[in-house]
Scaffold this active site. Structure first.
Site, PDB file in Angstrom:
ATOM      1  CD1 TRP A  48      -2.155  -2.101   2.043  1.00 35.59           C
ATOM      2  CD2 TRP A  48      -2.907  -1.394   0.058  1.00 35.59           C
ATOM      3  NE1 TRP A  48      -3.137  -2.956   1.626  1.00 35.59           N
ATOM      4  CE2 TRP A  48      -3.619  -2.554   0.418  1.00 35.59           C
ATOM      5  CE3 TRP A  48      -3.203  -0.778  -1.170  1.00 35.59           C
ATOM      6  CZ2 TRP A  48      -4.612  -3.111  -0.384  1.00 35.59           C
ATOM      7  CZ3 TRP A  48      -4.189  -1.325  -1.975  1.00 35.59           C
ATOM      8  CH2 TRP A  48      -4.887  -2.480  -1.576  1.00 35.59           C
TER       9      TRP A  48
ATOM     10  CG  ASP B 201      -3.196   3.901   4.372  1.00 38.48           C
ATOM     11  OD1 ASP B 201      -4.219   3.719   5.070  1.00 38.48           O
ATOM     12  OD2 ASP B 201      -2.952   3.233   3.341  1.00 38.48           O
TER      13      ASP B 201
ATOM     14  CE  LYS C 181      -8.815  -3.041   3.833  1.00 40.86           C
ATOM     15  NZ  LYS C 181      -7.604  -2.371   3.362  1.00 40.86           N
TER      16      LYS C 181
END
Ligand SMILES: *Cc1c(COP(=O)(O)O)cnc(C)c1O
Length: 360
Positions: free
Chosen positions: A101, A171, A195
């Protein structure tokens, strides 16, 4: 009701109480005679939903008044572009590469300026967090970017990097609301909610007010400007209305559970059940350096691919689902977000013990 123990990395398990409440309100939300899905986002009832969601999030995270909270769309991945388009005033940013990511964010940023990879843990399959005490931070960097919890690899920053005075952008998709956060240490915090908070389709951005301006990368679409969303209370256009409503319910659930300190304590206790077993097991072992372990995503292997596959299959049949590791890593991964009850992890460990006994 046949619920399984769902160890999915995302979209992931949500609190049963929240799902039940949403079910009860499906046909008639609060006397409006309609579902939240059917409601105008300009209605009084909806304004109250989004206002309360923001207020509860501010409460939970102790967000200072000089930070804006934005409820956006496009997933976490859209932020990979929005962040450089809005924040790269000098056209330079530093990225710490701790997994896929972070790497994707770094690659996207290269389209809008000079993105530097100032540290990486790629040499050991991202199984650790690099030493970030004395990084070669660029003098003219607009920000330093991290992915705080690496969903795929199961690592987490337990101390934030020394950015040498530069803005920190993080993030937090897979560790959002899993523990208390000092928001003042960041310029921008963001995460996709699928998530640890709610249904896919919402991304929350918490951004320091002075970073929001009209001065953006030339040609930046209106919809990708933080200022537009900030000036319009996240309702420049139709927001992901139902998703925000569910997030709001999860915020209330978290408050009822005692807030983020209580969640952290619970998450530590819960993860310890699994990590202690992995550390003593003759068959299974964790893949992450101990000091960098995540409380949310726990990857492990047997060391034998066929046995891994057999385990995943047997676990699924026993009601422990989505334990297969990410396709780029293999093995297994148990995501044990806020809404995973401790019994889920205890029962998983019992199952792993039994599997180990019959396979060693
Ligand atoms: C899942 C995930 C993403 C990507 O999220 P999308 O909403 O699918 O774009 C980005 N960062 C992290 C840390 C993630 O876990």
């Amino acid at each position: 009701m046949a619920r399984v123990y769902n160890f999915s990395a995302g979209p992931a398990v949500l609190p049963e109480e929240v799902l039940q409440e949403a079910a009860a309100e499906m046909f008639d939300y609060n006397g409006t005679g309609m579902s939240v899905m059917e409601m105008s986002h300009r209605s009084k009832a909806y304004q109250q939903i989004i206002d309360e969601a923001e207020a509860d999030l501010r409460d939970l995270m102790n967000i200072p008044d000089n930070y804006k909270v934005l409820f956006l769309q496009g997933g976490a991945s859209q932020q990979f572009a929005m962040i450089p388009m809005n924040l790269m005033k000098n056209g330079v940013a530093d990225y710490i590469i701790t997994g896929q990511w972070a790497k994707k964010a770094y690659q996207e940023a290269q389209k809008y300026g000079k993105a530097n990879a100032i540290a990486s843990s790629a040499d050991k399959t991202f199984s650790y967090i690099p030493d970030c005490t004395d990084l070669p931070v660029s003098e003219d960097a607009d920000y330093v970017y991290i992915c705080e919890n690496n969903t795929i690899y199961g690592t987490k920053y337990h101390t934030l990097p020394n950015t040498k005075g530069k803005l920190l952008v993080s993030d937090v998709s897979s560790c959002f609301l899993s523990e208390p956060v000092d928001v003042t240490k960041y310029g921008l915090i963001y995460g996709g909610v699928q998530k640890n908070i709610g249904p896919a389709g919402v991304v929350i951005v918490i951004i320091r007010e002075d970073l929001i301006s009209e001065e953006v990368y030339p040609g930046t679409p209106t919809m990708l400007q933080y200022k537009i969303h900030a000036d319009n209370g996240s309702m420049y256009n139709t927001p992901p209305a139902y998703g925000i409503y569910i997030c709001g319910k999860v915020f209330k659930w978290l408050k009822k559970m005692g807030g983020l300190e209580a969640m952290q304590e619970r998450n530590i206790r819960k993860a310890k059940v699994l990590y202690d077993f992995l550390d003593s097991s003759k068959l299974f072992k964790g893949t992450v350096r101990k000091e960098d372990r995540s409380l949310m995503n726990v990857p492990f292997v047997t060391g034998n691919e066929e046995l891994d596959a057999e385990f995943v299959k047997a676990a699924t049949a026993a009601g422990f689902v989505n334990l297969k590791g990410h396709r780029t890593v293999g093995g297994m991964r148990a995501s044990i977000y806020n809404a995973m009850p401790i019994e889920g992890v205890e029962k998983l460990v019992e199952f792993m013990k039994a599997f180990e006994e019959s396979h060693t």
